[in-house]
Design a protein around this motif. Structure first.
Motif: not given
Ligand SMILES: C[S@@+](CC[C@H](N)C(=O)[O-])C[C@H]1O[C@@H](n2cnc3c(N)ncnc32)[C@H](O)[C@@H]1O
Length: 276
Positions: A192-196
């Protein structure tokens, strides 16, 4: 926004210049530097790691991939500390002088920033509290180098003492405040954490362990041992762990979870019981 930011970075100019000079053409050298910056951004590298800068609490800070990019919501940690200091809830050993910048008996608020990263929290507090004695810790030597560089950039190298250590280990100082934006994301929520964030921000700064509570669960007793009676722990948290953090703070006074501007639980504050 990103294209504009990277163009300002390439030309070393501000937004006003960009809009005032639409006729300005890029030289071949500028074009290739701009293209390189856009390629990096296209690969997902956060703009702040390309430009090397991020603003926090009105200060321009240097950032590198060794540190988390300071987030605007972390400013609520500073606001929470300042709100306590200007209220009746401030530790009783501190006089009004703690805020006024006047030297007096125990006018120096003693603060520890645990997991300082870029140094953003320690620097903002040093800026607001001219008499405060501030210590900043991090487990990462590379992060501390950036934090020190930021302190020097803002002429605050004499204001903050940096320590490379695990949480508060070895400090042996009685603190009025322990503040922290610790790693609090669980490996179980990684997708769920942004890929960046996952790909480019330091893993040790973001993830605490399987549940996200692992660092906070050690920080709470370490803070209780290092605080004066009536002293405060102020931590950034996430909505996911807010209830569990409340549970870990059983036995503390004045426990409150403050939401951020989006209404997400963001800062947990708790007061160590006084001796009375
Ligand atoms: C979420 S980042 C916060 C950085 C900065 N304070 C901010 O608000 O942007 C967490 C920081 O804690 C540091 N850290 C992680 N585990 C630590 C530990 N056990 N002791 C001290 N620092 C730790 C990481 O290296 C990282 O710099």
């Amino acid at each position: 926004m990103n294209a504009e930011l990277l163009l300002m970075f390439t030309l070393g100019c501000d937004r006003a210049y960009l809009y005032a000079h639409p006729e300005r053409e890029l030289t071949t050298e500028e074009q290739s530097r701009y293209a390189a910056a856009l390629t990096e951004r296209g690969r997902g590298v956060p703009a702040q790691y390309i430009t090397g800068h991020q603003e926090f609490w009105g200060m321009d800070l240097i950032v590198s991939p060794a540190v988390l990019i300071p987030r605007p919501e972390t400013e609520h940690v500073i606001e929470t500390v300042l709100a306590i200091l200007t209220s009746d809830l401030r530790p009783q050993t501190l006089g009004n002088a703690a805020l006024a910048g006047v030297r007096g008996p125990r006018s120096e608020v003693r603060i520890a920033d645990v997991g300082t990263g870029s140094g953003c929290i320690a620097l903002a507090l040093a800026k607001e509290l001219p008499n405060a004695e501030i210590h900043a810790t991090d487990i990462s030597t590379a992060a501390l180098e950036i934090a020190r560089a930021n302190a020097a950039r803002h002429q605050m190298e004499d204001r903050i003492q940096f320590h490379q250590t695990d949480l508060l280990a070895g400090l042996n100082i009685d603190f009025d405040f322990i503040v922290s934006n610790p790693p609090y994301v669980g490996e179980s929520e990684e997708d769920q954490v942004q890929l960046e964030v996952r790909k480019f921000e330091p893993r040790k700064a973001v993830f605490a362990g399987p549940t996200g509570l692992e660092v906070i669960a050690r920080l709470i007793p370490a803070a209780r041992a290092a605080l004066i009676p009536g002293g405060w722990l102020v931590m950034e948290i996430s909505g996911t762990i807010a209830e569990a953090v409340r549970g870990l703070l059983a036995g503390w006074d004045e426990v409150q979870v403050v939401p951020d501007l989006q209404g997400i639980p963001r800062v947990a504050r708790a007061r160590k019981k006084s001796n009375r």
